[in-house]
Design a protein around this motif. Sequence first.
Motif, mmCIF file in Angstrom:
data_model
loop_
_atom_site.group_PDB
_atom_site.id
_atom_site.type_symbol
_atom_site.label_atom_id
_atom_site.label_comp_id
_atom_site.label_asym_id
_atom_site.label_seq_id
_atom_site.Cartn_x
_atom_site.Cartn_y
_atom_site.Cartn_z
ATOM 1 N N PRO A 184 43.119 41.991 38.698
ATOM 2 C CA PRO A 184 41.809 42.067 38.233
ATOM 3 C C PRO A 184 40.746 41.914 39.263
ATOM 4 O O PRO A 184 40.766 40.565 39.689
ATOM 5 C CB PRO A 184 41.558 41.430 36.976
ATOM 6 N N GLY A 185 39.616 42.596 39.087
ATOM 7 C CA GLY A 185 38.580 42.341 40.068
ATOM 8 C C GLY A 185 37.846 41.066 39.357
ATOM 9 O O GLY A 185 37.635 40.868 38.201
ATOM 10 N N GLY B 205 36.755 42.650 36.140
ATOM 11 C CA GLY B 205 38.289 42.829 35.558
ATOM 12 C C GLY B 205 38.908 44.159 35.745
ATOM 13 O O GLY B 205 40.009 44.339 35.467
ATOM 14 N N ALA B 206 38.150 45.144 36.508
ATOM 15 C CA ALA B 206 38.890 46.394 36.869
ATOM 16 C C ALA B 206 39.815 46.271 37.824
ATOM 17 O O ALA B 206 39.776 45.270 38.664
ATOM 18 C CB ALA B 206 37.829 47.311 37.237
ATOM 19 N N PRO B 207 41.002 47.024 37.833
ATOM 20 C CA PRO B 207 42.116 47.096 38.765
ATOM 21 C C PRO B 207 41.543 46.861 40.349
ATOM 22 O O PRO B 207 40.905 47.998 40.631
ATOM 23 C CB PRO B 207 42.969 48.181 38.411
ATOM 24 N N ILE B 208 42.325 46.259 40.968
ATOM 25 C CA ILE B 208 42.130 46.206 42.290
ATOM 26 C C ILE B 208 43.666 46.486 42.792
ATOM 27 O O ILE B 208 44.633 45.943 42.541
ATOM 28 C CB ILE B 208 41.704 44.846 43.178
ATOM 29 N N PHE C 157 32.400 48.323 37.280
ATOM 30 C CA PHE C 157 33.644 49.301 38.004
ATOM 31 C C PHE C 157 34.028 48.328 39.273
ATOM 32 O O PHE C 157 33.127 47.643 39.845
ATOM 33 C CB PHE C 157 33.118 50.586 37.997
ATOM 34 N N CYS C 158 35.071 48.671 39.840
ATOM 35 C CA CYS C 158 35.403 48.339 41.049
ATOM 36 C C CYS C 158 35.518 49.178 42.210
ATOM 37 O O CYS C 158 36.662 50.137 41.750
ATOM 38 C CB CYS C 158 36.848 47.351 40.913
#
Length: 167
Positions: A108-109, A113-116, A77-78
Motif C-alpha cells: 500500500p502507498g 493506501g493504493a497499490p504500489i 491515488f498512487c
Amino acid sequence: MSAPSPGPEQHGDPEHFRHVLSHVPTSVVVVTGIAPNGPAGMAVGSFTSISLEPQLVGFYPANTSTSWPVIREAGRFCVNVLAQGQNAMAARFARRGGDKFAGLPTRPGPYSGAPILDGIVAWIDCELEREIQLGDHSLVVGAVRDLGVTESDHPMVFSRGAYPELA
Ligand SMILES: Cc1cc2nc3c(=O)[nH]c(=O)nc-3n(C[C@H](O)[C@H](O)[C@H](O)COP(=O)(O)O)c2cc1C
C-alpha cells in the motif's frame, strides 16, 4: 526535404491526429486507487509533472474509463512509473474491466493506501486536487503527499505504438 503539409481534409481526421501524436514519446504509468470493493488501476501515457510549489502532478483519463471513476471515489491515488521491460504490466492495466490485480504482489502507498506495484522505478502518492473536463478526456490534478524511487532501471517509454529500449 521536409514532408508535405497536410491539407485541410487531413486536419480534422482522427486517424491523422492519432498518427501525428504517436510521434510524441510518453512515459507509461499505472494509476491505482483503493475503493471499498477493492483496488482499481489503469495504464496512462499522459502523466506529467505540473508544479513544484505546491507539488502538483496530472494526467488525462478518458471519459470512457471505468477504472477512473472508482479511483476518483477514493479521493487519493498512487502513480506507478513502469520500468523498461514491464510490457506485460502495461498490457494488464490497459485491459478494460476484470480483476487486473489477480496474483499481483503489491504494497500500500503510505498516504493513499493504493497499490504500489513490484518492479516499478518510482511512485507518487497523491490527493485528488481537482478535475477539469476537457473534450473527451479530463485533466486530473493530484497534490503530491509522498513519493519515492524504488529501482534504478530505465523507465518505460511509449513511442509510435511501441516500447523502445533506451539503452
Ligand atoms: C501506453 C498506454 C497509454 C495510455 N494512456 C492513457 C491515458 O493517458 N488516458 C486514458 O484514459 N487511457 C490511457 N490508456 C488506455 C487505458 O489504460 C485503458 O483504456 C483503460 O485501462 C481501460 O480500462 P478501464 O475501463 O478499466 O479504465 C493507455 C494505454 C496504454 C497501453
